[in-house]
Design an enzyme around this catalytic site. Structure first.
Site, PDB file in Angstrom:
ATOM      1  N   MET A  46      34.873   6.353  -8.643  1.00 23.73           N
ATOM      2  CA  MET A  46      34.695   5.297  -9.866  1.00 23.73           C
ATOM      3  C   MET A  46      33.491   4.729 -10.220  1.00 23.73           C
ATOM      4  O   MET A  46      33.729   3.490 -10.031  1.00 23.73           O
ATOM      5  CB  MET A  46      35.776   4.499 -10.018  1.00 23.73           C
ATOM      6  CG  MET A  46      37.253   5.339  -9.820  1.00 23.73           C
ATOM      7  SD  MET A  46      38.916   4.314  -9.907  1.00 23.73           S
ATOM      8  CE  MET A  46      38.742   4.254  -7.936  1.00 23.73           C
ATOM      9  N   THR A  70      35.288  -0.182  -6.892  1.00 20.34           N
ATOM     10  CA  THR A  70      34.934  -0.297  -8.599  1.00 20.34           C
ATOM     11  C   THR A  70      35.694  -1.847  -8.902  1.00 20.34           C
ATOM     12  O   THR A  70      36.875  -2.314  -8.146  1.00 20.34           O
ATOM     13  CB  THR A  70      35.222   0.812  -9.122  1.00 20.34           C
ATOM     14  OG1 THR A  70      34.998   0.005 -10.412  1.00 20.34           O
ATOM     15  CG2 THR A  70      37.067   1.469  -9.043  1.00 20.34           C
ATOM     16  N   THR A 127      35.947  -3.097 -12.384  1.00 12.38           N
ATOM     17  CA  THR A 127      37.123  -2.844 -13.212  1.00 12.38           C
ATOM     18  C   THR A 127      38.228  -3.082 -12.635  1.00 12.38           C
ATOM     19  O   THR A 127      39.249  -2.930 -13.320  1.00 12.38           O
ATOM     20  CB  THR A 127      36.437  -1.556 -14.537  1.00 12.38           C
ATOM     21  OG1 THR A 127      35.321  -2.152 -14.735  1.00 12.38           O
ATOM     22  CG2 THR A 127      36.929  -1.658 -15.257  1.00 12.38           C
ATOM     23  N   CYS A 145      29.468  -4.940 -11.360  1.00 10.56           N
ATOM     24  CA  CYS A 145      29.794  -3.636 -11.177  1.00 10.56           C
ATOM     25  C   CYS A 145      29.143  -2.632 -10.096  1.00 10.56           C
ATOM     26  O   CYS A 145      27.870  -2.878 -10.167  1.00 10.56           O
ATOM     27  CB  CYS A 145      29.834  -2.914 -12.878  1.00 10.56           C
ATOM     28  SG  CYS A 145      29.802  -1.495 -12.391  1.00 10.56           S
ATOM     29  N   GLU A 178      27.895  -0.094 -10.295  1.00 17.12           N
ATOM     30  CA  GLU A 178      26.947   0.697 -10.114  1.00 17.12           C
ATOM     31  C   GLU A 178      25.604   0.107 -10.213  1.00 17.12           C
ATOM     32  O   GLU A 178      24.285   0.168 -10.646  1.00 17.12           O
ATOM     33  CB  GLU A 178      27.029   1.796 -10.913  1.00 17.12           C
ATOM     34  CG  GLU A 178      27.830   2.585 -10.922  1.00 17.12           C
ATOM     35  CD  GLU A 178      28.956   2.744 -11.457  1.00 17.12           C
ATOM     36  OE1 GLU A 178      30.030   3.446 -10.944  1.00 17.12           O
ATOM     37  OE2 GLU A 178      29.548   1.558 -11.734  1.00 17.12           O
TER      38      GLU A 178
END
Length: 229
Positions: A10, A83, A85, A196, A198
């Site tokens: 994710m 992740t 979120t 986040c 990423e």
């Protein structure tokens, strides 16, 4: 060494960072040919992303709880949701398993306190920046959280889903992020949470003098400390 369970995918771009980071950290701590004991379940992110943007958080909680039970059944002794979120559904996930959930926001708050941070900026998906589930967990520890304005939040969110989750690193997006980081610092933020998993693929300490707190690295450190305790 305890076995760490990972709910990943994710996106898978950041799950790669988790896998590498956990193994490298264990090797650094123990030396030789040591590596982390891991159980990884990687989901199809397209399904998750669709439900996120439809606001189907109850369904997502049920889905991830079922995934977490699979990870536990495979031998994991503790769980990471890889992740930021999806920590919005951390409570139903934790309630559905019999092993501890190592909460990313808690690890981040502890790290910030250890660094003497009392006011911090937050970058992440629109869900993470705008909803209470993440910010309140940090604010409960006495740390004030500042987020970008509406237009900046939209840029941060778009780059995550359209570029970073697809493995695309775009220099103009990096410059946009760095401007937002500078703006948060001007608002009194002592540093900025890369909230986040990423974002660390796009910006890191070499790009700005503003202290950055990469939640992926913080989560990895928490997990390895737990696994080797």
């Amino acid at each position: 060494m305890k076995t760490i369970g990972i709910l990943g995918g994710m996106s898978w771009e950041s799950t790669v960072t988790y896998y590498q980071g956990l193994n490298r950290a264990v090797k650094q701590r123990l030396g030789g040919l040591h590596s982390a004991k891991l159980v990884l379940l990687s989901v199809d992110f397209a399904e998750i992303e669709r439900l996120q943007h439809q606001g189907e958080w109850q369904q997502l909680g049920e889905l991830l709880a079922a995934n977490a039970r699979q990870v536990e059944a495979a031998g994991a002794e503790g769980l990471l949701i890889a992740t930021n979120t999806m920590h919005k559904v951390a409570e139903p996930v934790a309630a559905g398993i019999g092993i501890p959930l190592l909460h990313l926001a808690d690890a981040t708050a502890e790290h910030l306190l250890a660094q003497g941070i009392r006011r911090v900026g937050l970058l992440g998906t629109r869900f993470t920046m705008e909803q209470a589930f993440y910010r309140e967990r940090i604010e409960a520890r006495g740390i004030e959280v500042v987020v970008p304005d509406v237009a900046e939040r939209e840029l941060v969110h778009r780059v995550i889903y359209d570029e970073l989750c697809n493995g695309q690193i775009v220099d103009s997006s990096r410059q946009g992020y760095l401007q937002i980081i500078d703006n948060l610092a001007k608002q009194g933020a002592q540093g900025v949470i890369l909230g986040c998993t990423e974002i660390g693929l796009l910006v890191d300490a070499q790009h700005t003098a503003v202290p950055l707190f990469d939640t992926t690295a913080i989560h990895i450190e928490q997990a390895v400390n737990w696994a080797l305790a």
